[in-house]
Structure formats: structure tokens, C-alpha cells
Design a protein around this motif. Sequence first.
Motif, PDB file in Angstrom:
ATOM      1  N   ARG A  29       0.833  -1.199   0.000  1.00  0.00           N
ATOM      2  CA  ARG A  29       0.000   0.000   0.000  1.00  0.00           C
ATOM      3  C   ARG A  29       0.870   1.252   0.000  1.00  0.00           C
ATOM      4  O   ARG A  29       2.038   1.206   0.387  1.00  0.00           O
ATOM      5  N   PRO A  30       0.310   2.388  -0.415  1.00  0.00           N
ATOM      6  CA  PRO A  30       1.098   3.623  -0.415  1.00  0.00           C
ATOM      7  C   PRO A  30       1.588   3.972   0.990  1.00  0.00           C
ATOM      8  O   PRO A  30       0.948   3.646   1.997  1.00  0.00           O
ATOM      9  N   ALA A  31       2.722   4.639   1.034  1.00  0.00           N
ATOM     10  CA  ALA A  31       3.270   5.075   2.316  1.00  0.00           C
ATOM     11  C   ALA A  31       2.391   6.164   2.922  1.00  0.00           C
ATOM     12  O   ALA A  31       1.679   6.881   2.214  1.00  0.00           O
ATOM     13  N   VAL A  32       2.457   6.274   4.229  1.00  0.00           N
ATOM     14  CA  VAL A  32       1.691   7.297   4.941  1.00  0.00           C
ATOM     15  C   VAL A  32       2.623   8.038   5.901  1.00  0.00           C
ATOM     16  O   VAL A  32       3.628   7.496   6.367  1.00  0.00           O
ATOM     17  N   ALA A  33       2.284   9.284   6.195  1.00  0.00           N
ATOM     18  CA  ALA A  33       3.013  10.067   7.193  1.00  0.00           C
ATOM     19  C   ALA A  33       2.411   9.772   8.561  1.00  0.00           C
ATOM     20  O   ALA A  33       1.201   9.908   8.762  1.00  0.00           O
ATOM     21  N   VAL A  34       3.251   9.362   9.495  1.00  0.00           N
ATOM     22  CA  VAL A  34       2.775   8.907  10.807  1.00  0.00           C
ATOM     23  C   VAL A  34       3.551   9.635  11.896  1.00  0.00           C
ATOM     24  O   VAL A  34       4.775   9.794  11.788  1.00  0.00           O
ATOM     25  N   PRO A  35       2.882  10.104  12.956  1.00  0.00           N
ATOM     26  CA  PRO A  35       3.603  10.698  14.080  1.00  0.00           C
ATOM     27  C   PRO A  35       4.603   9.705  14.659  1.00  0.00           C
ATOM     28  O   PRO A  35       4.377   8.487  14.660  1.00  0.00           O
ATOM     29  N   LEU A  36       5.726  10.220  15.139  1.00  0.00           N
ATOM     30  CA  LEU A  36       6.789   9.344  15.638  1.00  0.00           C
ATOM     31  C   LEU A  36       6.291   8.333  16.656  1.00  0.00           C
ATOM     32  O   LEU A  36       6.717   7.176  16.657  1.00  0.00           O
ATOM     33  N   GLU A  77       3.770   6.675  16.787  1.00  0.00           N
ATOM     34  CA  GLU A  77       2.994   5.567  16.209  1.00  0.00           C
ATOM     35  C   GLU A  77       3.791   4.758  15.192  1.00  0.00           C
ATOM     36  O   GLU A  77       3.228   3.919  14.486  1.00  0.00           O
ATOM     37  N   THR A  78       5.101   4.974  15.110  1.00  0.00           N
ATOM     38  CA  THR A  78       5.868   4.354  14.027  1.00  0.00           C
ATOM     39  C   THR A  78       6.549   3.048  14.405  1.00  0.00           C
ATOM     40  O   THR A  78       7.103   2.371  13.542  1.00  0.00           O
ATOM     41  N   ASP A  79       6.555   2.660  15.668  1.00  0.00           N
ATOM     42  CA  ASP A  79       7.244   1.427  16.057  1.00  0.00           C
ATOM     43  C   ASP A  79       6.673   0.233  15.286  1.00  0.00           C
ATOM     44  O   ASP A  79       5.461   0.033  15.227  1.00  0.00           O
ATOM     45  N   GLY A  80       7.555  -0.548  14.672  1.00  0.00           N
ATOM     46  CA  GLY A  80       7.122  -1.716  13.920  1.00  0.00           C
ATOM     47  C   GLY A  80       6.798  -1.441  12.469  1.00  0.00           C
ATOM     48  O   GLY A  80       6.504  -2.374  11.722  1.00  0.00           O
ATOM     49  N   THR A  81       6.847  -0.177  12.043  1.00  0.00           N
ATOM     50  CA  THR A  81       6.613   0.142  10.644  1.00  0.00           C
ATOM     51  C   THR A  81       7.946   0.033   9.881  1.00  0.00           C
ATOM     52  O   THR A  81       8.960  -0.372  10.426  1.00  0.00           O
ATOM     53  N   PRO A  93      13.533  -1.325   9.118  1.00  0.00           N
ATOM     54  CA  PRO A  93      12.476  -1.403  10.129  1.00  0.00           C
ATOM     55  C   PRO A  93      12.630  -0.287  11.155  1.00  0.00           C
ATOM     56  O   PRO A  93      13.746   0.090  11.522  1.00  0.00           O
ATOM     57  N   VAL A  94      11.510   0.243  11.602  1.00  0.00           N
ATOM     58  CA  VAL A  94      11.524   1.306  12.604  1.00  0.00           C
ATOM     59  C   VAL A  94      11.451   0.669  13.982  1.00  0.00           C
ATOM     60  O   VAL A  94      10.478   0.000  14.329  1.00  0.00           O
ATOM     61  N   THR A  95      12.491   0.882  14.756  1.00  0.00           N
ATOM     62  CA  THR A  95      12.593   0.372  16.125  1.00  0.00           C
ATOM     63  C   THR A  95      12.577   1.552  17.090  1.00  0.00           C
ATOM     64  O   THR A  95      12.652   2.710  16.672  1.00  0.00           O
ATOM     65  N   PRO A  96      12.498   1.302  18.397  1.00  0.00           N
ATOM     66  CA  PRO A  96      12.575   2.433  19.341  1.00  0.00           C
ATOM     67  C   PRO A  96      13.849   3.254  19.163  1.00  0.00           C
ATOM     68  O   PRO A  96      13.816   4.482  19.304  1.00  0.00           O
ATOM     69  N   ALA A  97      14.978   2.604  18.840  1.00  0.00           N
ATOM     70  CA  ALA A  97      16.208   3.361  18.627  1.00  0.00           C
ATOM     71  C   ALA A  97      16.097   4.261  17.404  1.00  0.00           C
ATOM     72  O   ALA A  97      16.585   5.399  17.405  1.00  0.00           O
ATOM     73  N   VAL A  98      15.448   3.775  16.355  1.00  0.00           N
ATOM     74  CA  VAL A  98      15.257   4.589  15.144  1.00  0.00           C
ATOM     75  C   VAL A  98      14.338   5.769  15.451  1.00  0.00           C
ATOM     76  O   VAL A  98      14.558   6.888  14.973  1.00  0.00           O
ATOM     77  N   ILE A  99      13.305   5.537  16.243  1.00  0.00           N
ATOM     78  CA  ILE A  99      12.398   6.618  16.622  1.00  0.00           C
ATOM     79  C   ILE A  99      13.175   7.708  17.363  1.00  0.00           C
ATOM     80  O   ILE A  99      13.012   8.907  17.095  1.00  0.00           O
ATOM     81  N   LEU A 110       7.204  10.445  10.241  1.00  0.00           N
ATOM     82  CA  LEU A 110       7.981   9.675   9.274  1.00  0.00           C
ATOM     83  C   LEU A 110       7.054   9.119   8.203  1.00  0.00           C
ATOM     84  O   LEU A 110       5.896   8.770   8.484  1.00  0.00           O
ATOM     85  N   HIS A 111       7.540   9.036   6.974  1.00  0.00           N
ATOM     86  CA  HIS A 111       6.814   8.350   5.912  1.00  0.00           C
ATOM     87  C   HIS A 111       7.155   6.865   5.990  1.00  0.00           C
ATOM     88  O   HIS A 111       8.318   6.483   5.842  1.00  0.00           O
ATOM     89  N   VAL A 112       6.144   6.060   6.232  1.00  0.00           N
ATOM     90  CA  VAL A 112       6.392   4.644   6.514  1.00  0.00           C
ATOM     91  C   VAL A 112       5.355   3.773   5.810  1.00  0.00           C
ATOM     92  O   VAL A 112       4.292   4.235   5.379  1.00  0.00           O
ATOM     93  N   HIS A 113       5.696   2.484   5.723  1.00  0.00           N
ATOM     94  CA  HIS A 113       4.731   1.449   5.359  1.00  0.00           C
ATOM     95  C   HIS A 113       4.282   0.788   6.651  1.00  0.00           C
ATOM     96  O   HIS A 113       5.095   0.304   7.436  1.00  0.00           O
ATOM     97  N   ARG A 114       2.975   0.780   6.867  1.00  0.00           N
ATOM     98  CA  ARG A 114       2.440   0.175   8.089  1.00  0.00           C
ATOM     99  C   ARG A 114       2.509  -1.348   8.000  1.00  0.00           C
ATOM    100  O   ARG A 114       2.465  -1.926   6.913  1.00  0.00           O
TER     101      ARG A 114
END
Length: 423
Positions: A23-30, A32-36, A146-152, A163-167
Motif C-alpha cells: 500500500r502507499p506510504a503514509v506520514a505517521v507521528p513518531l 505511532e511508528t514502532d514496527g513500521t 524497520p523502525v525500532t525504538p532506537a530509530v524513533i 515519518l513516511h512509513v509502510h504500516r
Amino acid sequence: MDAPISWAEARTAMHEAGRQGARPAVAVPLSETDGTTLAAPLTSRTDVPAFPASAVDGWAVRGPQPWIPEGRVLAGERPPALTRPGTCMEIATGAMVPEGTEAIVRLECAHHEHGRITGVARARRDWREAGEEVSAGEELLPAGSPVTPAVIGLAASSGHDTLHVHRPPSAAVLVFGDELKTAGLPGLGRIRDSLGPSVPSWLRRLGALPVEGPAHPVADTLEDHLAALTSALKTADIVCTTGGTMHGPADHLHPALRELGAEYLVDTVAVRPGSPMLAARLPGGKFVCGLPGNPQAALTALMTLTEPLIAGLTRRPLPSLRTVPVAEETIGRGDFTHLAAARLDTHGRAHTLGHAASSMLRGVAAGDGFVVVSPGGVVDAGMHVPFLPLPLYAGEAPVAVRQEGVPAVPLPDQAHAHSTAPR
């Protein structure tokens, strides 16, 4: 039913199907990005630190001692410059270093007497320069990470609010089988369901978001299979079923998929354990992964079909395999790729495990993944072979992905175990 495809072909086909269905990427508040998964490279919006910052509590000094104090600067404040030689300013850890500072004398190395400060600064600078960790505009991580807590935390420190992410795709589990019990002791022809409680956790570790499915196994009728699949597909991007992948009198998955207009992506794979597995795409782009009913076979099917599918749907690369030496001779399974449950010792050697029949989980529960033996292969002790790691913790990237500098190896259907693999 067509002839089974190779294990390597199945993984590649599922990854490509996932990429096509992403699916298209979405902009997500930091928050909410864990696991994306990053849909674009993570690039810093600022220098980090954004200003020279003290690494210690102490005195910012200029010129020869003794120094005359000219105030104090705390973290979060913007200090005036030190313009005159022989002056100093008390400074807290993390505070902005005043312009004109030549050294910082640690608090424990300084002496305060008669309104003057004396002391010796360490030879090593005790502050962090602007941009010492990150420069503005620098790429920190590539798309597909992958977005992890360290990446956040890294994204926040480099100036990002979103961040622009794939959920993660959502995934449901349907357990088929009238013989299954969901509580109590097995016996008298009934066995405990071990997949209903465990497959959602594997899906979470593989990068999907499990959604709640039926509390009890789906009855062995075509009508019940159709109703359960139709309901699950309303809320899940991927539906994993267990059992019913063959064509016996109690196997209704194939007829149900035909009724739903499914397109087969994979229908049986030349791998043991786990051969009677399947994957199909439904009109509208959702997926069904049919796992065998035997527990270890179901797990190998998850790693063969669902892991690469989830990677594709989140635009992550197909997980590569590193090689490991085996500790003992490992025999293949004829014309099939053999996934042999194994644990890794402290030297990185793979020890294959007992209790390895497709119906057993005891060996896998003590293992770290699977040694991959080529069709027709016999692996001698000390040989290096591909290793398929299990994601042992939620959100953990597979071991092979984390091994920087370790080249990918040909999959076992492309290279025989008795090839010139490094020893």
C-alpha cells in the motif's frame, strides 16, 4: 495441482507478490511508528548536536588561570560569549558552550578560592562539537529499514515529528480441524491446538499486526470454511489458515478458495517439513497463506511463504541468508529442500536437533532456526550451509539481515550442498 515449486522460487514469488500489493506510504507521528518500515531514507534535518554541548559539569574557561567567573549556563539556555581572557562560566552537562571557550575544567578538577577558579582541563575536549554525530542532510538509514525504538529516538533527535512509513499488514489466523481441543488434556482422538496460540505471536515477530480470530477451530465443512474466510478477510490483509491444505475428505480450503475466486501464487513447495503449503491472492489484493496442520510444518510454511510476503508488503528486502558451519553430518530429504531445526552455539556452529518430525515442536522450541540442506544433499560436519533464522523477539530483524558484511549465499535450489561452499 501443479508440481511443487522449489523453496527458493516460493520465497521469491511471495516477496514479489507482497511488493506488488504494498500500500502507499503514509506520514505517521513518531509515537505511532514502532514496527513500521521506512518508506524513504531517514535524513537528518539538523546537525546533531545542533550546537557545541558540554559533556560534563564544570567551568568553561578562556585564557590563563585564575579565571574570574562571569555567570552560569544551564541546559536549554543560550549563554553570552566569553570575550575576555582570564574569565570563565559555570556550565552544566548538555548546556551550550559559550563562544570563546578554550577548555572546560571538570567540576571535580576545579578549585574555587577568593572569587577565582583554578584547575586543570583534560587533554581531551570535554564538549561535543555541532554535527559531531550527524550532519544536516546526512542519510542515516535507507528506505526499507524497520523502525525500532532506537530509530524513533534517532529521528526525533534529528528533527523529525513524523515519518513516511509502510504500516505492518494485519494478519488473522484460522485454525481448521474438528479433532482439536483449545483447553485441557488431549486424548480419545482429540489433540491440543498448538497453532492457534502460537501463530499470532510468530506473525507479530515477522512484522505483521495480528487481529483477533475465532476463539475455536473452524468446523470441517465447506460452509464453515467459507464463512470464516469471508469474515477474516474483512479485517485482515493476510489470513493464515492451519490444516486442510491437502485434498482429503475433511480438507475444504481448496474448494473455499475456488468459491472466493482466489488466484494461486504457490500450491505446494518442494520442502520438508511443510510441503503441502499454499498461498493465494484474493480479488481486492488480500492474501491467504495455507499452512499445514502439523506444527513444525506450519512454522516452516510461515518462514517460506509469510515471512517474504510480509517483507514485500512493507517494502523490506527479501531476507538474505548467511552461512554457518554444521557441527555434524546432516542428511537431506531426497528431491526436497530440507529445513533442519538447529541451534547455534557460542562459536556460531549449527547443531541439528532431535524431535524434528513435522508434528513435533520440541526440537524447534530449543532452536534458533533451520539449517537449509539442498535437494539431494548430504552436508558433512564442518561444511557451511545457509541458515534460516527464527525471529526470536517481537520486532527483531532476522539474524541474517543484521549481519553486516556477510554476503548473501545462493539458495539451496541454486547450489548443491556439496558445492564449493566455503569451509
